[in-house]
Design a protein around this motif. Structure first.
Motif: not given
Length: 370
Positions: A164-191
């Protein structure tokens, strides 16, 4: 089980995710608990929560993640957090965001909670709200982050990666960076939980590998701390791509939560932390290796809240710690001690938590066990 494990020192837990309530005011597609906005029976009382924290602090000083459901739906959440903080435990919280405002942030800080996590699963409101199934969820998350920033409360962003969002991952990561997160934590779905409904959105093994390779590359391009969760073979990829870490294959160093060796390259606790340096405690006191694998390791509500005994003596925990006993290539792979595969994913797809990680495309150089 390898009997030698019985004679080895069992390391203390570094991280405990505690589902203080299962009640939740969201309806997320991927929720492992399929949580609903209702009252769940047999949740631990305030006094029982205090007793559990007393026991944990008596033998270890892990990070305690107050999670749910929506942990802020507990009226005593700040009392619980303050009790843990006073015991010297590092208390953090994973709220949904709907109840976060300036007043709540002040209470969070006063309770000694050192960081919160907010989930962002889309690069824009349309994408995020579709995934969360709540109109306005994206703006709610942004407002919660803004409130945290106004009061200097550190926050991280969690992102569950699917097709659903794999193509948006670069933009989400950039958003996290711009917002000033202490950590960006991507999860890989567990069904598991409602996540079973997302089978058609799960990455293929090849996409999974490509995504982890991409995250490995990006980890070298930013000083933003990145922690990849539910993807233990990220540790294999990191070491394949960064020669300076090659000698950590058998003896990984650092635990990653507060920096540690290799922070820039995303080196974390060895692979799947479940049962080795991480545990999950449910709203009723069930202890598991993680929230995605419901195999019971023990129940603190039935042993006078003695988590230490479960951590050290649970048969299931000790089976999971014996990586040499894993089946298929996970049991002989040269990266087994810093990866180990996802035990929850193995169970979800094969019915056996000790089986080979189903989404790993790597072929070990070592020879199969005879």
């Amino acid at each position: 089980m390898n009997n030698n494990l019985q004679d080895q020192d069992i390391p203390s837990p570094l991280l405990i995710a505690w589902e203080v309530t299962r009640s939740c005011n969201l309806n997320c597609q991927h929720c492992r608990a399929a949580a609903k906005n209702c009252v769940y029976p047999n949740e631990l009382t305030t006094e029982q929560c205090f007793k559990l924290l007393d026991n944990i602090a008596g033998f270890a000083k892990p990070i305690i993640i107050l999670t749910g459901g929506e942990p802020m739906l507990r009226k005593d959440i700040y009392e619980i957090a303050r009790h843990g903080s006073d015991l010297g435990l590092r208390m953090v919280m994973a709220p949904c965001g709907m109840l976060i405002d300036d007043e709540a942030v002040k209470k969070i800080i006063d309770a000694g909670i050192q960081c919160i996590s907010i989930s962002i699963d889309g690069a824009n409101a349309k994408s995020h709200d579709e995934f969360r199934r709540v109109p306005g969820a994206f703006q709610i998350a942004m407002d919660a982050i803004a409130a945290a920033k106004r009061h200097g409360l550190p926050f991280q962003i969690n992102t569950t990666i699917t097709t659903h969002n794999i193509d948006e991952l670069p933009d989400i990561m950039q958003m996290a960076r711009d917002l000033g997160v202490v950590t960006f934590n991507p999860f890989l779905l567990v069904p598991t939980g409602r996540g079973k409904e997302l089978a058609d959105q799960e990455l293929s093994p090849e996409q999974y590998e490509q995504t982890l390779q991409w995250l490995s590359e990006k980890s070298t391009e930013t000083e933003m701390q990145m922690r990849v969760t539910c993807a233990p073979h990220y540790q294999r990829i990191i070491r394949q791509n960064h020669k300076s870490l090659a000698d950590n294959v058998e003896k990984p160093k650092g635990h990653g939560h507060r920096g540690g060796p290799g922070k820039k390259h995303g080196v974390q606790p060895a692979g799947c932390m479940g049962g080795k340096s991480f545990a999950f405690i449910s709203h009723t006191g069930r202890v598991q290796i993680c929230g995605f694998l419901e195999t019971l390791a023990g129940d603190v509500s039935k042993n006078d809240f003695d988590f230490e005994d479960i951590w050290k003596n649970s048969r299931f925990f000790n089976e999971i710690r014996d990586v040499d006993s894993y089946k298929g290539k996970c049991g002989y792979c040269e990266f087994r001690r810093i990866c180990g595969g996802c035990r929850a994913r193995a169970f979800a797809l094969t019915g056996d938590c000790l089986e080979t990680e189903p989404f790993c495309v790597y072929e070990p150089k070592a020879k199969p066990k005879v």
